[in-house]
Design an enzyme around this catalytic site. Sequence first.
Site, PDB file in Angstrom:
ATOM      1  N   ASP A  29      68.023 -21.062  64.670  1.00 46.70           N
ATOM      2  CA  ASP A  29      67.137 -20.930  63.501  1.00 46.70           C
ATOM      3  C   ASP A  29      65.709 -21.409  63.817  1.00 46.70           C
ATOM      4  O   ASP A  29      65.510 -22.276  64.668  1.00 46.70           O
ATOM      5  CB  ASP A  29      67.715 -21.769  62.345  1.00 46.70           C
ATOM      6  CG  ASP A  29      67.060 -21.423  61.026  1.00 46.70           C
ATOM      7  OD1 ASP A  29      66.474 -20.322  60.903  1.00 46.70           O
ATOM      8  OD2 ASP A  29      67.123 -22.259  60.111  1.00 46.70           O
ATOM      9  N   ASN A  77      71.648 -12.160  56.139  1.00 46.69           N
ATOM     10  CA  ASN A  77      70.368 -11.745  56.740  1.00 46.69           C
ATOM     11  C   ASN A  77      69.996 -10.284  56.447  1.00 46.69           C
ATOM     12  O   ASN A  77      68.845  -9.889  56.622  1.00 46.69           O
ATOM     13  CB  ASN A  77      70.357 -12.003  58.253  1.00 46.69           C
ATOM     14  CG  ASN A  77      70.253 -13.484  58.606  1.00 46.69           C
ATOM     15  OD1 ASN A  77      70.728 -13.916  59.650  1.00 46.69           O
ATOM     16  ND2 ASN A  77      69.632 -14.281  57.759  1.00 46.69           N
TER      17      ASN A  77
HETATM   18  C1  IPE Z   1      71.104 -18.959  59.656  1.00 45.36           C
HETATM   19  O1  IPE Z   1      69.729 -19.033  59.507  1.00 45.36           O
HETATM   20  C2  IPE Z   1      71.495 -17.648  60.282  1.00 45.36           C
HETATM   21  C3  IPE Z   1      71.066 -17.471  61.671  1.00 45.36           C
HETATM   22  C4  IPE Z   1      70.407 -18.308  62.404  1.00 45.36           C
HETATM   23  C5  IPE Z   1      71.442 -16.217  62.250  1.00 45.36           C
HETATM   24  P1  IPE Z   1      69.022 -18.555  58.153  1.00 45.36           P
HETATM   25  O2  IPE Z   1      67.582 -18.832  58.327  1.00 45.36           O
HETATM   26  O3  IPE Z   1      69.407 -17.174  57.830  1.00 45.36           O
HETATM   27  O4  IPE Z   1      69.675 -19.533  57.078  1.00 45.36           O
HETATM   28  P2  IPE Z   1      69.053 -20.086  55.727  1.00 45.36           P
HETATM   29  O5  IPE Z   1      68.609 -18.878  54.947  1.00 45.36           O
HETATM   30  O6  IPE Z   1      67.919 -20.969  56.106  1.00 45.36           O
HETATM   31  O7  IPE Z   1      70.166 -20.849  55.069  1.00 45.36           O
HETATM   32  C1  IPE Z   2      66.636 -17.346  62.709  1.00 50.21           C
HETATM   33  O1  IPE Z   2      65.283 -17.559  62.495  1.00 50.21           O
HETATM   34  C2  IPE Z   2      66.918 -15.932  63.119  1.00 50.21           C
HETATM   35  C3  IPE Z   2      67.712 -15.164  62.150  1.00 50.21           C
HETATM   36  C4  IPE Z   2      68.146 -15.610  61.016  1.00 50.21           C
HETATM   37  C5  IPE Z   2      68.023 -13.797  62.497  1.00 50.21           C
HETATM   38  P1  IPE Z   2      64.621 -17.324  61.088  1.00 50.21           P
HETATM   39  O2  IPE Z   2      64.120 -15.924  61.007  1.00 50.21           O
HETATM   40  O3  IPE Z   2      65.545 -17.716  59.991  1.00 50.21           O
HETATM   41  O4  IPE Z   2      63.399 -18.320  61.157  1.00 50.21           O
HETATM   42  P2  IPE Z   2      62.835 -19.201  59.961  1.00 50.21           P
HETATM   43  O5  IPE Z   2      63.958 -20.033  59.438  1.00 50.21           O
HETATM   44  O6  IPE Z   2      62.315 -18.240  58.925  1.00 50.21           O
HETATM   45  O7  IPE Z   2      61.753 -20.009  60.596  1.00 50.21           O
HETATM   46 MG    MG Z   3      65.902 -19.498  59.046  1.00 50.95          MG
END
Ligand code: IPE
Ligand code: IPE
Ligand code: MG
Length: 289
Positions: A29, A77
């Site tokens: 993340d 996602n």
């Molecule tokens: C969790 O991260 C999913 C992945 C890293 C693939 P998210 O960014 O989607 O989770 P939330 O929305 O912060 O809970």
């Molecule tokens: C995790 O990074 C990747 C996926 C969930 C696919 P994020 O896209 O959630 O990054 P932040 O949390 O917005 O910084």
């Molecule tokens: Mg995230």
Amino acid sequence: MPFFKAKEQAPAPAVDFDRLPRHIAIIMDGNGRWAQKRGLPRTAGHAAGAENFRTIATYCKDIGLEYLTVYAFSTENWKRPAEEVGAIMGLLKKYLLEAISRMERDRVKMEFFGDLSPLPQELQDLCRRTREISKGYDGCQVNVCLNYGGRDELLRAARAYAQDCVEGRADPNHLTAEHFAGYLFSRGVPDPDLVIRPSGELRLSNFLLWQSAYAEFYFTDVLWPDFTKEELHRAIAAYQGRPPVWRGLSGKTNFGGGHSGSAVFRCTVFPGAGVAGGADGGHLRPGLL
Ligand code: IPE
Ligand code: IPE
Ligand code: MG
């Protein structure tokens, strides 16, 4: 381009490579924030995150880790803008094509947790090919969670189990945790010993809900594209610095590959354990807080 001063950090503590956790799981993340900090589009953050996945997975293989599970795309996602979802799918395709071309050399066994059917057909085919080519490999097993959600996994398992009961293949009076675990995407894979979440968020976000019941957790503010081998060392050293967890009555610990699926409880409480944000970089110890 804005200027960022790296945070002063203590040198990474020494890791005992003879006492590695057997299975590490990572919530990758922080890609979006990494890009935002640099004035770049979020997709650039995903590209940097994918590159870092390659680096960390290769390193895990090199140090002899048995299992690495990464959260790459969750069931939630899909709610992101179509352009971002499309870019992530494109990066996955690129990664898998490169992984296939290097497979003979790397000998990493690749598996996928999640329902792949909503993914673009080409990506589904690549996942199948990757799985097929590497199924005989005995190096590190990397499980990529794609369209994965812990609740979805449990619902699917419950449905499949109920169907087996209806058709006389299973008897609900004899259901055990081990038996139920056989219906999960992770069947046959030991539970993670250590779950790492970079990016400063202190939640599981639907990741490995069943499997992480007795995992140790390590949280850090570092964003995934900046999560280096040294960060991994910090996480492993923090894990190794915690008191062993006694499971059940057999006296097995999570060091040395002990794996237990059910009837797990902690019979020893260590004074001072369970302090969030402690000296090891900030961790929570579920069950002892
Ligand atoms: C969790 O991260 C999913 C992945 C890293 C693939 P998210 O960014 O989607 O989770 P939330 O929305 O912060 O809970
Ligand atoms: C995790 O990074 C990747 C996926 C969930 C696919 P994020 O896209 O959630 O990054 P932040 O949390 O917005 O910084
Ligand atoms: Mg995230």
